[in-house]
Design a protein around this motif. Structure first.
Motif, mmCIF file in Angstrom:
data_model
loop_
_atom_site.group_PDB
_atom_site.id
_atom_site.type_symbol
_atom_site.label_atom_id
_atom_site.label_comp_id
_atom_site.label_asym_id
_atom_site.label_seq_id
_atom_site.Cartn_x
_atom_site.Cartn_y
_atom_site.Cartn_z
ATOM 1 N N GLN A 1 0.783 -1.228 0.000
ATOM 2 C CA GLN A 1 0.000 0.000 0.000
ATOM 3 C C GLN A 1 0.817 1.281 0.000
ATOM 4 O OE1 GLN A 1 -0.344 -2.589 2.136
ATOM 5 N NE2 GLN A 1 -2.492 -3.006 2.601
ATOM 6 N N SER A 2 1.975 1.272 0.664
ATOM 7 C CA SER A 2 2.693 2.532 0.845
ATOM 8 C C SER A 2 4.169 2.266 1.061
ATOM 9 C CB SER A 2 2.109 3.297 2.046
ATOM 10 O OG SER A 2 2.677 4.590 2.153
ATOM 11 N N CYS A 3 4.984 3.286 0.831
ATOM 12 C CA CYS A 3 6.429 3.192 1.090
ATOM 13 C C CYS A 3 6.951 4.604 1.295
ATOM 14 C CB CYS A 3 7.140 2.511 -0.070
ATOM 15 S SG CYS A 3 8.943 2.403 0.160
ATOM 16 N N GLY A 4 7.406 4.893 2.503
ATOM 17 C CA GLY A 4 7.857 6.238 2.818
ATOM 18 C C GLY A 4 9.110 6.643 2.064
ATOM 19 N N ASN A 5 10.100 5.746 1.998
ATOM 20 C CA ASN A 5 11.338 6.079 1.283
ATOM 21 C C ASN A 5 11.070 6.301 -0.201
ATOM 22 O OD1 ASN A 5 13.113 6.004 3.496
ATOM 23 N ND2 ASN A 5 13.287 3.781 3.372
ATOM 24 N N ALA A 6 10.214 5.454 -0.790
ATOM 25 C CA ALA A 6 9.886 5.624 -2.211
ATOM 26 C C ALA A 6 9.143 6.930 -2.447
ATOM 27 C CB ALA A 6 9.048 4.447 -2.700
ATOM 28 N N THR A 7 8.294 7.307 -1.520
ATOM 29 C CA THR A 7 7.541 8.556 -1.673
ATOM 30 C C THR A 7 8.487 9.747 -1.724
ATOM 31 O OG1 THR A 7 5.658 7.593 -0.507
ATOM 32 C CG2 THR A 7 5.696 9.983 -0.730
#
Length: 263
Positions: free
Chosen positions: A71-77
């Motif tokens: 659902q999500s990835c902080g580093n990728a964001t």
């Protein structure tokens, strides 16, 4: 069909980014595995696919190296904000906001979810902490910050055989969507963290893991906001107050671009 790609990383958590906003691209598990393979492909922890969005500047889809979509990835964001300049990003884990702050990138994730069915768990259980244990790790905090996480606080970070125990926790039937596993210590007001990511294994850094761990530490009185989270790949600064989104600030690094022949 030849497609351009970008290689980026956030504190050593590395990504292959494909931009499909103008030219659609079909992704399946086999293709993800092929591109993520470090010997026969490009190599990455996650494959990132950028698509058009009706509710944000763009839509970001995240695939772990095993081919599973998350659902999500902080580093990728942070990397996507740096690459595209997007300020709003649609993900399966919610709407994220990002901006440049000097050399760093700040990303606002969702407000933490703590209810058992929002983690999700297979059946009702307290999550703060969770009354379960695996070997020498027990009573973790269960938190969803766009991705589901368990956070174990320990006295010695190296005592936990995270690589050995992580797969069993990740796939425990109580977690129907699997779970990310974090082991942390709090020293001098900062957090030291190791993360076993579902579908990826041990990672040098995990942005949502850092956010979930910071929230658990602040909620339990172990730390105060803002708090630095130190990982193998580097440090993130996490800012959070109850009732607010989690804000994460740190580096995003552009490595190289190239093109690859896709089936």
């Amino acid at each position: 069909m030849r497609r351009q790609f970008h290689k980026m990383h956030g504190l050593g958590n590395d990504f292959v980014i494909l931009d499909a906003r103008e030219q659609p691209l079909a992704i399946d598990e086999s293709l993800v595995r092929q591109l993520a393979d470090r010997k026969h492909g490009i190599g990455c922890d996650q494959l990132i696919l950028l698509e058009p969005s009706k509710s944000a500047d763009l839509r970001m889809r995240i695939f772990n190296e095993d081919g599973g979509e998350v659902q999500s990835c902080g580093n990728a964001t942070r990397c996507v904000v740096k690459l595209t300049g997007a300020e709003t990003i649609e993900t399966a884990g919610g709407l994220l906001h990002g901006r440049s702050e000097g050399d760093a990138i700040e990303v606002a994730l969702i407000e933490p979810r703590l209810a058992w069915d929002a983690i999700p768990l297979a059946y009702p259980l307290p999550t703060d902490p969770l009354p379960m244990g695996w070997e020498n790790l027990d009573r973790p905090y269960a938190i969803n910050v766009g991705n589901p996480h368990l956070v174990f606080f320990v006295d010695d970070l190296e005592d936990a055989d995270l690589e050995g125990i992580g797969p069993g926790i990740e796939t425990d039937p109580v977690f129907p969507e699997r779970i990310n596993v974090n082991v942390a210590t709090v020293e001098g007001g900062a957090i030291r963290l190791r993360t076993f990511e579902r579908g990826a294994g041990l990672t040098r850094a995990c942005g949502t893991g850092a956010c979930a761990t910071a929230v658990a530490a602040i909620r339990s009185g172990r730390a105060t906001s803002p708090v630095e989270v130190l990982m193998t790949g580097g440090t993130l600064t996490i800012n959070w107050s109850p009732g607010e989104p989690v804000r994460m600030r740190g580096d995003a690094t552009y490595v190289f671009e190239g093109s690859i022949e896709l089936p």
